[in-house]
Every structure is written in structure tokens, then in C-alpha cells.
Scaffold this active site. Structure first.
Site, short mmCIF file in Angstrom:
data_model
loop_
_atom_site.label_atom_id
_atom_site.label_comp_id
_atom_site.label_asym_id
_atom_site.label_seq_id
_atom_site.Cartn_x
_atom_site.Cartn_y
_atom_site.Cartn_z
N LYS A 176 0.71 -1.14 0.13
CA LYS A 176 0.06 -0.11 0.07
C LYS A 176 0.86 1.26 -0.17
CE LYS A 176 -2.00 3.12 1.74
NZ LYS A 176 -1.90 4.71 1.26
N GLY A 229 7.11 5.89 7.84
CA GLY A 229 5.99 7.29 7.61
C GLY A 229 6.28 7.85 9.31
N SER A 230 5.23 8.46 9.72
CA SER A 230 5.13 9.48 10.82
C SER A 230 5.39 8.71 12.08
CB SER A 230 4.30 10.27 10.65
OG SER A 230 2.89 9.74 11.11
N VAL A 233 1.51 7.88 13.12
CA VAL A 233 0.96 6.68 12.43
C VAL A 233 1.55 5.47 12.92
CG1 VAL A 233 0.23 5.51 10.27
CG2 VAL A 233 0.04 8.13 10.26
N GLY A 234 3.01 5.60 13.18
CA GLY A 234 3.70 4.43 13.41
C GLY A 234 3.19 3.82 14.89
N GLU A 251 9.89 2.58 10.68
CA GLU A 251 10.65 3.31 10.28
C GLU A 251 10.05 4.77 10.30
OE1 GLU A 251 13.86 5.45 9.47
OE2 GLU A 251 14.08 3.24 9.70
N CYS A 285 13.56 11.49 6.08
CA CYS A 285 13.64 11.21 7.45
C CYS A 285 15.04 11.29 7.83
CB CYS A 285 13.26 9.90 7.77
SG CYS A 285 13.91 8.44 6.84
N GLU A 386 9.79 16.97 14.36
CA GLU A 386 10.08 16.68 12.96
C GLU A 386 8.95 17.35 12.22
OE1 GLU A 386 9.03 12.91 10.70
OE2 GLU A 386 11.44 13.09 10.04
C1 UN1 Z 1 13.95 8.16 4.24
O1 UN1 Z 1 13.98 9.38 4.23
O2 UN1 Z 1 12.83 7.83 4.52
O3 UN1 Z 1 19.63 8.46 3.85
C2 UN1 Z 1 15.01 7.40 4.01
C3 UN1 Z 1 19.00 8.85 2.62
C4 UN1 Z 1 18.36 8.12 1.95
C5 UN1 Z 1 17.13 7.33 2.66
C6 UN1 Z 1 16.37 8.26 3.39
N1 UN1 Z 1 19.06 7.43 0.84
O4 UN1 Z 1 19.24 10.12 2.29
#
Ligand code: UN1
Length: 496
Positions: A176, A229-230, A233-234, A251, A285, A386
Site C-alpha cells: 500500500k 512514515g510518521s 501513524v507508526g 521506520e 527522515c 520533525e
Molecule cells: C528516508 O528519508 O525515509 O539517507 C530514507 C538517505 C536516503 C534514505 C532516506 N537514502 O538520504
């Protein structure tokens, strides 16, 4: 560019949502451009997809691992062929600059190659037994049906971080993707159809998080959820999975920091800060949202950073001169502007940016200017929460100890960088920083696929993606003991 229409991909076929409902995907740099319409799925569609995944599982479990991995390799080769087209589509759908879109596709290609190789390893251990004429080994066993829920910021790379190890591991999946990037997802899934992946092994259900996503998490036929995601939600997913005892790997967000010590190579630190904070318009992230700078070099660093950022061109990511592409949608733009307001109220000072760019060319997209705050302090919300947009802030420290304490003072822990050439400070930081990924003299963004990726604290729940660890998300360990002594040997009791 033509508008494409995609349904869901269930049991090897494209099919509309049972309700017949659809939603659109639009270009965040030009909202008049519709990229396509997609199935807006509900619980009944998810149920069909999970059923297809369950039905496909027994024969997929029996398929040799190198054969499973071969489908991943063939998709890697197709992605190489279509890299340019797909990257352009990604820029149109998600907004990031074309250079970055190419890197996203490349990250997917690299990981697909890596995982394809893993299919010829997929190692377990052999372990000596205490008892005579007894033998132990461990093998990986797929966890069953996996639900894969992905964000929009890496529309090809992150789906592959989940799809490729799920396939190699022997899981069957329901994917999804984020509702902002359904076209990239559909094009990727269609490549697995093209290379002949057996029906039901990978199913795609498009739709909204609170409908299709929630139905997937709630479905009793799903054994594992992998979510990026956030935090908000996580946390919800984690609570639901705890009740139904599903494996759940998360993650989530972060509040990454870049530390600049007095002996840092200043041009490198400035360029890395600008890249880490504003690449992908801060929508990673791993984005650098805190600049923790030693007092002795703060004035110089600040002046040079502001100078560098003031030269950034904001605009459509297809324009090669553009460094700051639009943010993903209206909601995200509002959220970023709200945070900038919060920062001002909290007493941080906007050095540059802080608003929407003015001009005709920005009228049809979600554009923001790059924002740098000064005088950000650890208790401020803009230093703890964040933002996921083109905003960063400078914080003042007077020692490496203070820098580490400030870096660690948040509830997240994904990536952290330190710029120094002092070996003692480097190792102190490496030992004490509470982050899953630590860089020395390299930016907080730009993870490579062969190393484990994930964070501490609220960034996740202990799992890692990429690297060899990515198989752990989708497999259980089976321990097998074979006794060929021909007699009953009682563990911890029999004579040697
Ligand atoms: C993410 O932003 O969810 O380290 C992953 C990085 C990427 C991975 C980011 N290759 O910039």
C-alpha cells in the site's frame, strides 16, 4: 505527458476498486497536470489482495531462493533500462529534482541487485551440539503474508527496500504505497508482472492510509507489517499489531543533527549542511534539521551558510538550475509554514526564508523558500519535532560534550553527523551519540543500501532496513537439531 489510469494489482491482474472509486495524482510543481487516476480502495479490496497473497504463499515458500531472487534481478535490469523515464515521472509526481529522482531510482536498482545476490546466500548457521552425534543448523523461514506501507518521499527506493527482501525471503505481500505517489508504485509493480512474478506474490492496493492502510494493518491474514512514515501513524500501527501479535517493523521520523566543531573543514561543513537540510526540500527522515555549531566558529559558519542558501533557486524540479523543488502537497506546505510561525513565537530568529516565494511561476505549486533559523534552543518545538520541510536551525554549543548532549536531547535518533578532524572528539561522539546512523565528515542524508539503516528511540522499534539485516524483517529463525546417535540423549543430563 499522458494521464495514466491504474487499478489495483491483485493475483496477477489489474482491477478497479470494488467501489469503482478513484483518486488523482497531481504534479506538486504544476497542479494543473494530472498524472493519473488510481483505485481508491477499501477493506474489501484489501481483503481480496490478502487472500491472493495467502493463496500464493505455499508454492512461493517451496520456490528455491535463487529463483525467487531472480525476479528481483530482472526488475533491477528493467529499472536500469527505464531509469530516465521513471525519474522524470517521479519528478512530476513527487516534485524532487530530476538529479535526486535519478538517485532514488538508482538506490532502488542498487538494492535490487544486492537482494538478488542475497538469494544465492540466504545463509543460516551450523552450530555444534553438546551431545554426541547431534547436529544443529538454523534456517530462515518466511514470516508469511507481509503488508508493506510506504511513504512518498522515496517512491521507488523505499518500496524496493521492502518488496525485494520480502520476495527473496519467501513472503507474499500486499503493498500500500502513499496516496501522493501511486503512479511510481504502479509502474514499479507492473515491472514485476512483466518479468513474470507468479500471481499473488506481490499485490498492490492503492488508496488512503485511514482506509486501505488501516484495513491492511487490521487484517487477520497479514502476519507482518513493514511501515515507513510518521511517528503518529507508526504508534497507531504498533498498538494494533501488538494486539494481534503481528510482526511490526517501523521506520519513523527523526530530528537529525549536524555538529560543527572548531577544527571542521568549513567549506565542507557549510556545503553538507545546505545539502542535508534542503535536498528533497527537507523531506527525508534523515534531513539535517538541527545545526549544532561550536561557538568559536558559529559566526563564520552562519554567514557562509546564509550566503550559500540565498543562492538557491526555488522551482520546478525538471529545471536543472533548481535546488529547492516544491514540497509534496498543500497540507505539508501549511504544516511547514505553521512550524515557522511556532519557531518565531518561541524566539528563534529567521535568518533567511520563512515564507512562500512570490511570482507567477510559483502560483500553481507547493513552493517554499529555504528557511534557516538562528538562536534555536533545545527546548523549542522546532528543535524537537520533525517538520519534514526545508527548515533548519542553528544551535550554539561550547564543547563536544555539550554538542553530544544537545544532539541526544530529542526523542528521535536516526542520523547524526560530526565535522571534526580531532580523533578524540570523533570517537567520543561515535560512542555516545544515540543515533542508528552516524557520519563523520559526511552529511546526515545519503545512506548506502549495503549498510543497515534505521534509528534509535522513537525513530523505530529496533528493526533495520537495507544491508543484510533487511532479511530479518521478513523471516523467522528456525533451529533444527538432528540426533543421529540412535538413543535418547537428555539435554543437560546425558553423560558425554
Ligand atoms: C528516508 O528519508 O525515509 O539517507 C530514507 C538517505 C536516503 C534514505 C532516506 N537514502 O538520504
Amino acid at each position: 505527458m499522458t494521464t495514466r489510469d491504474f487499478g489495483n494489482f491483485i493475483n496477477g491482474d489489474w482491477a478497479d476498486a470494488l467501489s469503482g472509486e478513484t483518486f488523482e495524482s497531481r504534479n506538486p510543481a504544476d497542479l494543473t497536470e494530472v498524472l493519473g487516476t488510481f483505485a481508491k480502495s477499501g477493506a474489501a479490496d484489501v481483503d481480496r489482495a490478502v487472500q491472493a497473497a495467502k493463496d500464493a504463499y505455499p508454492s512461493w515458500l517451496g520456490t528455491p531462493v535463487p529463483q525467487r531472487a531472480d525476479y528481483v534481478l530482472r526488475v533491477a535490469l528493467l529499472l536500469e533500462e527505464r531509469k530516465e523515464d521513471l525519474s522524470e515521472t517521479m519528478t512530476r509526481e513527487m516534485g524532487k529534482t530530476l538529479k535526486e529522482a535519478r538517485a532514488d531510482v538508482q538506490e532502488g536498482i542498487d538494492f535490487a541487485h544486492y537482494m538478488a545476490g542475497e538469494g544465492r546466500r540466504f545463509f543460516g548457521d551450523t552450530i555444534p551440539a553438546e551431545l554426541s552425534n547431534k547436529f544443529y543448523m538454523t534456517v530462515r523461514h518466511p514470516i508469511g503474508v507481509a503488508g508493506l506501507i510506504t511513504p512518498w518521499n522515496f517512491p521507488i527506493a523505499i518500496p524496493l527496500w521492502k518488496i525485494a527482501p520480502a520476495i527473496v525471503s519467501g513472503c507474499t505481500s500486499v503493498f500500500k504505497p502513499a496516496e501522493d505517489t501511486p503512479l511510481c508504485a504502479a509502474l514499479l509493480v507492473d515491472m514485476f508482472r512483466e518479468v513474470g512474478l507468479p500471481p499473488g506474490v506481490l499485490n498492490l492496493v492503492n488508496g488512503m492510509g485511514d482506509e486501505a492502510g488501516a484495513a491492511l494493518v487490521d487484517h487477520p491474514g497479514v502476519n507482518a507489517i513493514s511501515f515507513t512514515g510518521s511517528l503518529e501513524v507508526g504508534r497507531m500501527i504498533s498498538e494494533k499489531c501488538a494486539r494481534s501479535m503481528k510482526r511490526c517493523s517501523l521506520e519513523l521520523g527523526s530530528k537529525n543533527a549536524l555538529i560543527v566543531m572548531p577544527d571542521a573543514q568549513m567549506d565542507l561543513a557549510v556545503e553538507s549542511a545546505a545539502w542535508g537540510a534542503f535536498a528533497t526540500s527537507g523531506q527525508r527522515c534523515t534531513a539535517t534539521s538541527r545545526l549544532i555549531v561550536h561557538d568559536r566558529v558559529r559566526a563564520e559558519f552562519t554567514e557562509r551558510l546564509v550566503d550559500r542558501v540565498s543562492g538557491m533557486k526555488v522551482g520546478n524540479g525538471l529545471d536543472p538550475e533548481v535546488e529547492l523543488a516544491p514540497v509534496i502537497n498543500e497540507q505539508q506546505k501549511k504544516r511547514v509554514l505553521e512550524y515557522i510561525g511556532v519557531g518565531r513565537q518561541e524566539g528563534a530568529k529567521v535568518l533567511i526564508g520563512g515564507e512562500e516565494p512570490q511570482g507567477e511561476e510559483y502560483a500553481n505549486g507547493h513552493f517554499l523558500t529555504p528557511t534557516v533559523f538562528d538562536e534555536m534552543t533545545p527546548e523549542m518545538r522546532i528543535a524537537r519535532e520533525e517538520i519534514f520541510g526545508p527548515v533548519t536551525g542553528i544551535m550554539n554549543v561550547e564543547s563536544v560534550e555539550e554538542a553530544i548532549a544537545v544532539a541526544n536531547s530529542v526523542d528521535y535518533g536516526l542520523s547524526c553527523s560530526i565535522y571534526t578532524h580531532d580523533i578524540t572528539n570523533t570517537f567520543k561522539a561515535v560512542q555516545q551519540l544515540e543515533f542508528g546512523v552516524i557520519y563523520v565528515n559526511a552529511p546526515t542524508i545519503g545512506a548506502e543500501i549495503q549498510v543497515p539503516f534505521g534509528g534509535m528511540k522513537n525513530t523505530g522499534n529496533g528493526h533495520r532496513e537495507a544491508g543484510p539485516q533487511s532479511l530479518d524483517e521478513f523471516t523467522e529463525w528456525k533451529t533444527i537439531g538432528i540426533d543421529f546417535s540412535g538413543k535418547l540423549q537428555r539435554a543437560q543430563m546425558s553423560e558425554p
